[in-house]
Scaffold this motif. Structure first.
Motif: not given
Length: 405
Positions: A158-159, A161, A164, A175-177, A190, A231, A233
């Motif tokens: 998804h992203y 970065r 985590k 790593t992401c929601r 988040r 967040f 990105d």
């Protein structure tokens, strides 16, 4: 900009300005965003320069809301554990009967009452949980993940970065929601995230734009970081909309997007003359039922003002041409309706049906009318649309010339 602007105003002028801002943004999340910004002045360079007048303004502006919240039921954790089901239901009914609260505030308070025991447990043991986090405890997911394993680029599908996030709900690392929600039976908040792990040094630390470990030498977690949404990105242009109070993909308000105060959503600058529908995005997609306001997928606005995902729109229009919510046409159907005119002109009905008429309702024109009998197609006499529905079939008459063609 608010601290800079308000520093040149008197206390009365500051209060009037804030009242005007709240009135102009009453249908948006601006007040929620403003609350979060005032709570964290140290995270913004402009807010670091707040004067005593600005701090006084903050206290005065939000005193009413704090007093309102203080009047609600706010037991300690011991009281919550002693509450039985009847007492809990009684407090929820008090919230619903309070006419001074808006629906969003009521939903927030009811949700907190329903989860009060869990919240109380978190408040009771915050130090133990925090100590375990920074003392190197074995945390599930404490390993790097790669968006591109061959090039050793950190991230997920998804992203992109370099960190985590530690979910506040289950204390696990993801790593992401989206990675969290895909494998969990609950959703990740988040904005409640407090900790992260750098995927280079694997050290758990407070969430932030850079790694706090000296060995990483200030490694940036991503090009873009939002302290409100937590967040990160590293690939796209992202901005935080203060009226939506979430991060959106784009260059920013006034550049390629603007925020419609009626619809309460960010819209491309090319769609300035769109049809407004109050809080049009604060609903589920009529096709996939995903909540549109926080959805990461591209959303398409329909001519009638309703919205759905662009991918859902493409699949839906393969077999439908009307809005699934209000039944209005999704575009200019003149060519299709012209084809139906030709088809019906060449069709001859049986003699017993030729003088029969039907009462119809046109979905596009929102008008009732009459049309000559047919099993499938009924043309509106006002706008020529075939997007109609039959209300009543009339008995045969000797003259049906009054029916609108």
């Amino acid at each position: 900009m608010l601290p800079w602007v308000t520093s040149a105003l008197t206390q009365e002028e500051q209060n009037k300005m804030m009242d005007t801002l709240r009135q102009a943004t009453k249908n948006t999340m601006f007040n929620e965003w403003l609350n979060e910004c005032w709570k964290k002045p140290s995270e913004s360079p402009m807010q670091n320069e707040m004067s005593e007048t600005d701090i006084s303004l903050k206290d005065n502006d939000f005193q009413d809301s704090l007093e309102q919240c203080s009047q609600m039921f706010k037991p300690g954790w011991k009281d919550i554990f002693r509450m039985n089901q009847n007492e809990l239901e009684s407090e929820i009914r008090k919230v619903y009967r309070d006419s001074t609260l808006d629906p969003r505030r009521k939903a927030y308070l009811v949700q907190n009452l329903l989860t009060s025991r869990w919240i109380a447990a978190q408040q009771k043991f915050p130090q133990e949980a925090s100590a375990g986090a920074f003392n190197g405890e074995d945390v599930l997911g404490c390993s790097p993940s790669f968006r591109d394993p061959e090039k050793q680029i950190f991230g997920c599908e998804h992203y992109k970065r370099n960190c985590k996030l530690r979910a506040a709900c289950c204390r696990k690392l993801f790593t992401c929601r989206f990675c969290h929600d895909n494998v969990s039976d609950h959703s990740m908040d988040r904005k409640a995230t407090l900790e992260m792990i750098c995927m280079r040094c694997l050290k758990i630390q407070p969430v932030g734009p850079i790694c706090a470990t000296p060995s990483c030498n200030g490694l940036s977690m991503a090009k873009y970081y939002c302290s409100i949404c937590k967040f990160f990105d590293d690939e796209r242009n992202v901005y935080h909309c203060p009226f939506c109070n979430i991060c959106r993909v784009g260059k920013g308000l006034g550049i390629d997007f603007f925020h419609c105060m009626t619809c309460n959503c960010c819209i491309g600058v090319k769609l300035v003359n769109h049809k407004c529908l109050e809080k049009s995005l604060e609903t589920n997609c009529p096709i996939c039922c995903d909540f549109l306001f926080t959805s990461s997928a591209t959303v398409r606005a329909l001519p009638c003002g309703h919205c759905m995902h662009s991918a859902c729109f493409q699949g839906y229009t393969c077999s439908h041409y009307t809005c699934p919510l209000c039944s209005k046409s999704l575009g200019n159907m003149a060519v299709y309706f012209g084809m139906l005119d030709v088809l019906l002109a060449a069709e001859e009905l049986p003699e017993e049906y030729r003088d029969r008429c039907q009462d119809i309702l046109c979905n596009d024109w929102d008008q009732k009318g009459t049309s000559r009998f047919h099993w499938l197609y009924h043309k509106c006499g006002y706008c020529g649309s075939y997007n109609t529905r039959v209300i009543k079939t009339q008995t045969p008459t000797s003259d049906c010339s009054s029916a609108q063609q």
